[in-house]
Motif scaffolding. Structure first.
Motif, PDB file in Angstrom:
ATOM      1  N   SER A   1      -3.452  11.233   3.258  1.00  0.00           N
ATOM      2  CA  SER A   1      -2.229  10.579   3.756  1.00  0.00           C
ATOM      3  C   SER A   1      -2.075  10.731   5.268  1.00  0.00           C
ATOM      4  O   SER A   1      -1.356   9.972   5.911  1.00  0.00           O
ATOM      5  CB  SER A   1      -1.000  11.163   3.056  1.00  0.00           C
ATOM      6  N   ARG A   2      -2.791  11.735   5.846  1.00  0.00           N
ATOM      7  CA  ARG A   2      -2.682  11.980   7.295  1.00  0.00           C
ATOM      8  C   ARG A   2      -3.914  11.491   8.059  1.00  0.00           C
ATOM      9  O   ARG A   2      -4.062  11.802   9.233  1.00  0.00           O
ATOM     10  CB  ARG A   2      -2.504  13.487   7.539  1.00  0.00           C
ATOM     11  N   THR A   3      -4.792  10.748   7.398  1.00  0.00           N
ATOM     12  CA  THR A   3      -6.034  10.282   8.027  1.00  0.00           C
ATOM     13  C   THR A   3      -5.836   8.908   8.646  1.00  0.00           C
ATOM     14  O   THR A   3      -5.544   7.946   7.931  1.00  0.00           O
ATOM     15  CB  THR A   3      -7.175  10.241   6.982  1.00  0.00           C
ATOM     16  N   PHE A   4      -5.983   8.823   9.960  1.00  0.00           N
ATOM     17  CA  PHE A   4      -5.767   7.573  10.700  1.00  0.00           C
ATOM     18  C   PHE A   4      -4.495   6.854  10.204  1.00  0.00           C
ATOM     19  O   PHE A   4      -4.556   5.702   9.760  1.00  0.00           O
ATOM     20  CB  PHE A   4      -6.974   6.635  10.570  1.00  0.00           C
ATOM     21  N   PRO A   5      -3.338   7.531  10.262  1.00  0.00           N
ATOM     22  CA  PRO A   5      -2.112   6.922   9.714  1.00  0.00           C
ATOM     23  C   PRO A   5      -1.750   5.591  10.356  1.00  0.00           C
ATOM     24  O   PRO A   5      -1.160   4.726   9.701  1.00  0.00           O
ATOM     25  CB  PRO A   5      -1.034   7.986   9.984  1.00  0.00           C
TER      26      PRO A   5
ATOM     27  N   LEU B   1      -3.673   3.188  11.142  1.00  0.00           N
ATOM     28  CA  LEU B   1      -4.446   2.073  10.577  1.00  0.00           C
ATOM     29  C   LEU B   1      -3.870   1.611   9.237  1.00  0.00           C
ATOM     30  O   LEU B   1      -4.070   0.467   8.827  1.00  0.00           O
ATOM     31  CB  LEU B   1      -5.911   2.483  10.371  1.00  0.00           C
ATOM     32  N   CYS B   2      -3.186   2.524   8.546  1.00  0.00           N
ATOM     33  CA  CYS B   2      -2.556   2.215   7.240  1.00  0.00           C
ATOM     34  C   CYS B   2      -3.549   1.667   6.211  1.00  0.00           C
ATOM     35  O   CYS B   2      -3.191   0.817   5.392  1.00  0.00           O
ATOM     36  CB  CYS B   2      -1.402   1.205   7.419  1.00  0.00           C
ATOM     37  N   ILE B   3      -4.797   2.132   6.236  1.00  0.00           N
ATOM     38  CA  ILE B   3      -5.793   1.619   5.287  1.00  0.00           C
ATOM     39  C   ILE B   3      -6.314   2.707   4.347  1.00  0.00           C
ATOM     40  O   ILE B   3      -6.922   2.400   3.326  1.00  0.00           O
ATOM     41  CB  ILE B   3      -6.992   0.947   6.008  1.00  0.00           C
ATOM     42  N   PHE B   4      -6.060   3.968   4.702  1.00  0.00           N
ATOM     43  CA  PHE B   4      -6.547   5.066   3.864  1.00  0.00           C
ATOM     44  C   PHE B   4      -5.432   5.678   3.014  1.00  0.00           C
ATOM     45  O   PHE B   4      -5.701   6.463   2.112  1.00  0.00           O
ATOM     46  CB  PHE B   4      -7.188   6.164   4.732  1.00  0.00           C
ATOM     47  N   GLN B   5      -4.190   5.313   3.311  1.00  0.00           N
ATOM     48  CA  GLN B   5      -3.073   5.888   2.576  1.00  0.00           C
ATOM     49  C   GLN B   5      -2.971   5.251   1.178  1.00  0.00           C
ATOM     50  O   GLN B   5      -3.600   4.242   0.901  1.00  0.00           O
ATOM     51  CB  GLN B   5      -1.770   5.692   3.358  1.00  0.00           C
ATOM     52  N   GLN B   6      -2.149   5.853   0.326  1.00  0.00           N
ATOM     53  CA  GLN B   6      -1.951   5.356  -1.040  1.00  0.00           C
ATOM     54  C   GLN B   6      -1.634   3.861  -1.011  1.00  0.00           C
ATOM     55  O   GLN B   6      -0.742   3.423  -0.284  1.00  0.00           O
ATOM     56  CB  GLN B   6      -0.793   6.112  -1.695  1.00  0.00           C
ATOM     57  N   GLY B   7      -2.396   3.065  -1.770  1.00  0.00           N
ATOM     58  CA  GLY B   7      -2.186   1.621  -1.795  1.00  0.00           C
ATOM     59  C   GLY B   7      -2.998   0.867  -0.766  1.00  0.00           C
ATOM     60  O   GLY B   7      -3.087  -0.360  -0.816  1.00  0.00           O
ATOM     61  N   GLY B   8      -3.604   1.576   0.183  1.00  0.00           N
ATOM     62  CA  GLY B   8      -4.439   0.939   1.213  1.00  0.00           C
ATOM     63  C   GLY B   8      -5.818   0.588   0.663  1.00  0.00           C
ATOM     64  O   GLY B   8      -6.268   1.168  -0.333  1.00  0.00           O
ATOM     65  N   PRO B   9      -6.520  -0.355   1.306  1.00  0.00           N
ATOM     66  CA  PRO B   9      -7.807  -0.840   0.781  1.00  0.00           C
ATOM     67  C   PRO B   9      -8.920   0.201   0.737  1.00  0.00           C
ATOM     68  O   PRO B   9      -9.870   0.061  -0.031  1.00  0.00           O
ATOM     69  CB  PRO B   9      -8.168  -1.984   1.738  1.00  0.00           C
TER      70      PRO B   9
END
Length: 413
Positions: A191-195, A197-205
């Motif tokens: 959840s704190r990885t490249f926040p 970019l919004c691509i690694f968080q829950q629901g991201g691609p």
């Protein structure tokens, strides 16, 4: 005299102001243009001197506006030309990598031509392939092994989610509590990885891919488990490779001596790396080195974060990928050379700071750090001290460290 509208109804005569407007050949486009207008008919006319002054002011404004427009047009044209030049350069580099270098990797990768091209940055479309080849696969990990590790990780997640606590045979080296802590930390760290970019968080691609690589690794290396910072390394690889290949590169990368020393928190070896870094620091930047010593700013304060995440958390992503490019070419030495490049780039600023401000600055580098300036700074750093290269200095320090440990009574008993 009465005025009639189109329907024949009486209407009011036009005002003097309307008459003045009708006589104008144009409508003023801005308040600036109003200074050219004559005063309304019900007011005294402008004196000739004032009218002349206003005309001059307006003409000056028009000249300045045209200058600004010309300057902006030139800036846009320059930007466009630069973008076209960069795109053409990348296009040519892609052809060279795909047609000449990659098909002849074993014979070409260490040639001067390829090393020079490598320094300029690997084109994004071939970056993953080059990284994979440069990192290698000494561990002989296959896609099938990744599938097995991932299946075990998924089984473990399922077991934990329903409250199971059985110990799998492959996890003999780690406790159930350690495994659960690892999985919880993965969840939190993703959840704190490249926040931004919004691509690694829950629901991201890319969330599931990142989760898969990190989960599979904890099954592949239960003795290492998950360590904070790993998510950034895995994320950068996932952006450039498919999931299985990212796992292979990730596992081999973390198996390199420097990464293993840091991720297994081998304090003795970490201190040896810091000591080797300081040898080259003092040689390359004596004034800043003395300033750091005076303020008791030790390398661990800023280097740990840089090394743990291979600069992917500390630098803009595009720039971090260029650091990775040369790191894949030169190995761990380049991580420490980059650190010296960063310090040299900001030497003048840092020498004016106290401990707190230096620590804050180095743990949060400027977000707009220009790539060419940093690489120019790195290029001036020579990793040589008294005719000894990085590997030689590190080996000597490791040997000294082992001898010290052997000779220490507290360690013997």
């Amino acid at each position: 005299m009465e005025y009639e509208d189109k329907a024949g109804r009486p209407s009011k005569p036009p005002s003097p102001k309307q008459n003045v407007r009708k006589n104008l050949d144009f409508e003023p486009l801005s308040t600036t243009a109003l200074i050219l207008e004559d005063r309304p008919a019900n007011l005294p006319a402008k004196p000739a001197e004032e009218a002349q002054k206003h005309r001059q002011q307006y003409e000056e404004m028009v000249v300045q506006a045209k200058k600004r427009e010309l300057k902006e047009a030139q800036r846009r044209r320059k930007q466009l030309e630069e973008r076209c030049r960069v795109e053409e350069s990348i296009g040519n580099a892609v052809l060279t990598w795909n047609n000449e270098i990659l098909p002849n990797w074993e014979t070409m990768w260490c040639s001067k031509k390829v090393r020079d091209l490598w320094w300029q940055g690997i084109p994004p479309s071939v970056r993953g392939k080059v990284w994979s080849l440069a990192i290698g696969n000494e561990l002989n990990i296959t896609h099938e092994l990744f599938d097995i590790c991932l299946a075990r990780a998924k089984e473990r997640w399922r077991s934990l989610s329903i409250g199971g606590s059985e110990v799998d045979y492959e996890d003999a080296g780690s406790s159930a509590a350690d495994r659960e802590a690892s999985l919880e930390l993965i969840k939190l760290d993703i959840s704190r990885t490249f926040p931004n970019l919004c691509i690694f968080q829950q629901g991201g691609p890319y969330h599931d891919m990142l989760h898969s690589v990190l989960g599979a690794y904890t099954c592949y290396r239960p003795d290492v488990g998950y360590v904070q910072g790993m998510s950034f390394i895995a994320a950068v690889l996932i952006l450039n490779l498919d999931t299985a290949d990212a796992f292979i590169a990730f596992s081999n990368l973390l198996n390199k001596p420097c990464q293993m020393a840091f991720f297994r928190v081998d304090h003795s070896l970490m201190l040896t790396y810091f000591a080797a870094f300081e040898v080259f620091f003092e040689e390359s930047l004596p004034k800043l080195f003395a300033h750091f010593k005076k303020n008791n700013l030790t390398p661990d304060i800023y280097l740990i974060d840089w090394i743990f995440t291979l600069y992917s958390k500390s630098l803009p992503l595009d720039l971090a990928c260029r650091i990775w490019d040369v790191f894949c070419r030169d190995g761990e030495e380049f991580l420490f050379r980059t650190a010296l490049g960063v310090l040299k780039l900001f030497e003048d600023i840092l020498t004016k700071m106290d401990f707190i401000h230096m620590a804050q600055f180095l743990t949060r580098l400027p977000e707009d750090l220009p790539a060419e300036e940093l690489f120019a700074s790195i290029a001036t750093i020579q990793m040589q001290s008294r005719n000894k290269k990085w590997a030689q200095v590190l080996t000597t320090l490791q040997k000294d460290s082992r001898e010290t440990e052997k000779g220490s009574p507290s360690l013997r008993h």
